[in-house]
Design a protein around this motif. Sequence first.
Motif, short mmCIF file in Angstrom:
data_model
loop_
_atom_site.label_atom_id
_atom_site.label_comp_id
_atom_site.label_asym_id
_atom_site.label_seq_id
_atom_site.Cartn_x
_atom_site.Cartn_y
_atom_site.Cartn_z
N ASP A 1 0.84 -1.20 0.00
CA ASP A 1 0.00 0.00 0.00
C ASP A 1 0.87 1.25 0.00
OD1 ASP A 1 -2.26 1.48 -0.02
OD2 ASP A 1 -3.03 0.78 1.91
N GLY A 2 0.37 2.30 -0.62
CA GLY A 2 1.09 3.57 -0.66
C GLY A 2 0.51 4.43 -1.76
N ALA A 3 0.96 5.69 -1.80
CA ALA A 3 0.40 6.65 -2.76
C ALA A 3 0.56 6.15 -4.20
CB ALA A 3 1.08 8.00 -2.59
N ARG A 4 1.74 5.55 -4.49
CA ARG A 4 2.00 5.17 -5.88
C ARG A 4 1.06 4.06 -6.35
NH1 ARG A 4 7.62 2.84 -7.31
NH2 ARG A 4 6.70 1.54 -5.73
N ARG B 1 -1.81 3.27 -5.15
CA ARG B 1 -3.19 3.76 -5.19
C ARG B 1 -3.44 4.55 -6.48
NH1 ARG B 1 -6.55 3.27 -0.81
NH2 ARG B 1 -5.61 1.81 0.64
N ARG B 2 -2.41 5.30 -6.92
CA ARG B 2 -2.53 6.04 -8.19
C ARG B 2 -2.68 5.06 -9.35
NH1 ARG B 2 1.32 9.47 -6.54
NH2 ARG B 2 2.93 8.39 -7.71
#
Length: 258
Positions: A187-190, A192-193
């Motif tokens: 999981d993480g911003a990247r 999720r993008r």
Amino acid sequence: MDLKLNNLRVIVTAGASGIGLAVAATFAAEGARVYVCDVDKDALARMGKTHPQIITGECDVADRDAVSAMFGDAIAKLGGLDCLVNNAGIAGPTGPVYEIEPADWDRCLQVCLTGQFNCTRLAVEHLRKSDNASIINLSSAAGKFGFPNRSPYSSAKWGVVGFTKSISMELGEFGIRCNAILPGPVDGARIRRVIEEKAQLAGKTFEEFKMGWLAHASIKELIDPQQLADMMVFLASPVARTISGQAISIDGDMQTLV
Ligand code: NAD
């Protein structure tokens, strides 16, 4: 549980962001003395502000001279070494093998696999002096399944498992434990993008697309980087003193990557 980390001296490669940052911060929170190297100067500078207790140094793990200089600096500042976390890795190129540029293949293997060799070969003489020594190598679920269109990354990550099992047998006599961690999608911003973009293209919601992605896992969750960090801190502690040569999956029991 008292992990008895007591000033454990740790190097985390590529620790200025992503999984490495969670690992470095968790070691530091448990009382370890942590040195982070990374190739990204700006991320290191940010880390210097958010985690002033962590020592930082710039280094590309694929560059042997830079690794040598980084080890000199780290050992001098830590006063020795108890744990090396070989975390650095890059995604490498995407595409079928007949379209992969040789330079892209080389770079992926140099960072993901040879980078671990570059650091490990220099760590051993220092780890031998520790009474609680360990090496933790980041592999991936791509290190136990085929991963079409990502053959350089998958090859490197399978290589990490072979490297780990081999050096565990070589270094056991010096009391050095070596284990590999094989995370599923973290999981993480990247990520999720990526899911958001792919979901939009497929006309699906974020949740629908994510669940399709995780269809072949028993536990349908993205992996929290904190889980990886907690496992690594445990493996580096004397509580884990007989755990070596293991390829440990943290992936919700994935059955395939496709
Ligand atoms: P990331 O892409 O978020 O990068 C983390 C850091 O690595 C960055 O600060 C970057 O500057 C640094 N870095 C990149 N190349 C470097 C080099 N040559 N030398 C030194 N530093 C370098 O990575 P991540 O997603 O946190 O992954 C960390 C490790 O976990 C990698 O080995 C990766 O293959 C593995 N992994 C990640 C996932 C995932 O879903 N993120 C899944 C399985 C395995």
